[in-house]
Design a protein around this motif. Sequence first.
Motif, PDB file in Angstrom:
ATOM      1  N   MET A 140      88.846  61.243  98.740  1.00  0.00           N
ATOM      2  CA  MET A 140      88.016  60.043  98.910  1.00  0.00           C
ATOM      3  C   MET A 140      88.712  58.827  98.317  1.00  0.00           C
ATOM      4  SD  MET A 140      84.212  61.651  98.286  1.00  0.00           S
ATOM      5  CE  MET A 140      83.526  60.121  97.795  1.00  0.00           C
ATOM      6  N   GLU A 141      89.352  59.009  97.169  1.00  0.00           N
ATOM      7  CA  GLU A 141      90.055  57.900  96.533  1.00  0.00           C
ATOM      8  C   GLU A 141      91.218  57.436  97.403  1.00  0.00           C
ATOM      9  OE1 GLU A 141      92.297  56.836  92.302  1.00  0.00           O
ATOM     10  OE2 GLU A 141      91.828  58.916  92.806  1.00  0.00           O
ATOM     11  N   ALA A 142      91.960  58.394  97.967  1.00  0.00           N
ATOM     12  CA  ALA A 142      93.100  58.030  98.821  1.00  0.00           C
ATOM     13  C   ALA A 142      92.621  57.261 100.048  1.00  0.00           C
ATOM     14  CB  ALA A 142      93.855  59.286  99.240  1.00  0.00           C
ATOM     15  N   LYS A 143      91.543  57.707 100.668  1.00  0.00           N
ATOM     16  CA  LYS A 143      91.011  57.008 101.838  1.00  0.00           C
ATOM     17  C   LYS A 143      90.519  55.610 101.456  1.00  0.00           C
ATOM     18  CE  LYS A 143      89.657  61.030 104.549  1.00  0.00           C
ATOM     19  NZ  LYS A 143      88.550  61.776 105.158  1.00  0.00           N
ATOM     20  N   LEU A 144      89.857  55.524 100.315  1.00  0.00           N
ATOM     21  CA  LEU A 144      89.347  54.236  99.859  1.00  0.00           C
ATOM     22  C   LEU A 144      90.490  53.262  99.582  1.00  0.00           C
ATOM     23  CD1 LEU A 144      86.753  52.725  99.086  1.00  0.00           C
ATOM     24  CD2 LEU A 144      87.073  53.554  96.773  1.00  0.00           C
ATOM     25  N   LYS A 168      93.424  53.262 100.985  1.00  0.00           N
ATOM     26  CA  LYS A 168      93.981  52.844 102.270  1.00  0.00           C
ATOM     27  C   LYS A 168      93.127  51.744 102.892  1.00  0.00           C
ATOM     28  CE  LYS A 168      96.217  57.189 103.559  1.00  0.00           C
ATOM     29  NZ  LYS A 168      96.188  58.322 104.506  1.00  0.00           N
ATOM     30  N   ARG A 169      91.811  51.893 102.823  1.00  0.00           N
ATOM     31  CA  ARG A 169      90.919  50.888 103.396  1.00  0.00           C
ATOM     32  C   ARG A 169      91.019  49.580 102.625  1.00  0.00           C
ATOM     33  NH1 ARG A 169      91.199  51.131 107.725  1.00  0.00           N
ATOM     34  NH2 ARG A 169      89.658  49.503 107.878  1.00  0.00           N
ATOM     35  N   ILE A 170      91.129  49.663 101.300  1.00  0.00           N
ATOM     36  CA  ILE A 170      91.260  48.457 100.487  1.00  0.00           C
ATOM     37  C   ILE A 170      92.552  47.724 100.846  1.00  0.00           C
ATOM     38  CG2 ILE A 170      91.677  47.624  98.126  1.00  0.00           C
ATOM     39  CD1 ILE A 170      89.649  49.716  97.188  1.00  0.00           C
ATOM     40  N   ASN A 171      93.650  48.471 101.019  1.00  0.00           N
ATOM     41  CA  ASN A 171      94.913  47.848 101.400  1.00  0.00           C
ATOM     42  C   ASN A 171      94.799  47.192 102.776  1.00  0.00           C
ATOM     43  OD1 ASN A 171      96.163  48.569  99.021  1.00  0.00           O
ATOM     44  ND2 ASN A 171      97.014  50.453  99.844  1.00  0.00           N
ATOM     45  N   ALA A 172      94.063  47.832 103.684  1.00  0.00           N
ATOM     46  CA  ALA A 172      93.865  47.244 105.012  1.00  0.00           C
ATOM     47  C   ALA A 172      93.061  45.947 104.916  1.00  0.00           C
ATOM     48  CB  ALA A 172      93.156  48.239 105.930  1.00  0.00           C
ATOM     49  N   VAL A 173      92.042  45.936 104.079  1.00  0.00           N
ATOM     50  CA  VAL A 173      91.225  44.727 103.901  1.00  0.00           C
ATOM     51  C   VAL A 173      92.063  43.602 103.288  1.00  0.00           C
ATOM     52  CG1 VAL A 173      89.281  43.763 102.602  1.00  0.00           C
ATOM     53  CG2 VAL A 173      89.024  45.940 103.774  1.00  0.00           C
ATOM     54  N   ILE A 174      92.896  43.939 102.329  1.00  0.00           N
ATOM     55  CA  ILE A 174      93.775  42.941 101.707  1.00  0.00           C
ATOM     56  C   ILE A 174      94.717  42.355 102.750  1.00  0.00           C
ATOM     57  CG2 ILE A 174      95.689  42.650 100.069  1.00  0.00           C
ATOM     58  CD1 ILE A 174      94.209  44.663  98.246  1.00  0.00           C
ATOM     59  N   ALA A 175      95.263  43.201 103.613  1.00  0.00           N
ATOM     60  CA  ALA A 175      96.161  42.706 104.661  1.00  0.00           C
ATOM     61  C   ALA A 175      95.423  41.780 105.619  1.00  0.00           C
ATOM     62  CB  ALA A 175      96.760  43.887 105.430  1.00  0.00           C
ATOM     63  N   ILE A 176      94.189  42.122 105.959  1.00  0.00           N
ATOM     64  CA  ILE A 176      93.395  41.273 106.851  1.00  0.00           C
ATOM     65  C   ILE A 176      93.127  39.926 106.210  1.00  0.00           C
ATOM     66  CG2 ILE A 176      91.107  41.017 107.910  1.00  0.00           C
ATOM     67  CD1 ILE A 176      91.187  44.090 108.376  1.00  0.00           C
ATOM     68  N   ILE A 177      92.760  39.923 104.935  1.00  0.00           N
ATOM     69  CA  ILE A 177      92.468  38.671 104.229  1.00  0.00           C
ATOM     70  C   ILE A 177      93.720  37.800 104.141  1.00  0.00           C
ATOM     71  CG2 ILE A 177      91.848  37.711 101.968  1.00  0.00           C
ATOM     72  CD1 ILE A 177      89.873  40.042 101.691  1.00  0.00           C
TER      73      ILE A 177
END
Length: 126
Positions: free
Chosen positions: A57-61, A63-72
Amino acid sequence: MDSFITIRFKRKTAKRFQKFSKTHFKTHSEAMEAMLDFFFYNEISPKEKLGPTGRTMEAKLLKRINAVIAIIRDIEKTQTKPTVAMLQSLFKIDEPKKKPLMLEKKFTEEKKQVRFREKHNSNNQL
């Protein structure tokens, strides 16, 4: 004092339980009671899977946080910064250019330069 009963376990399982029990509880009985209570109160079976573990769950989270940072960051580069630059250029106040003041010209006496002078000849004097 409560009486004891003998239960047969495979040697490998018994050793594993003893090791677990020593690290988390004072006695083997407390360890067994705590495990039984856990399954009873949470109404789950030891045979069913609880779902993803904390690590997955931490690894998936992450990855999603990194994706959100890239979008921002992309939004900042393509939308926010250019918009801010345009707004700043609109509201930027330039100092007015200093122009010489136009004053009414008064007649002033200026020293006029003589363009031509008479030549005095000392020989031609009468």
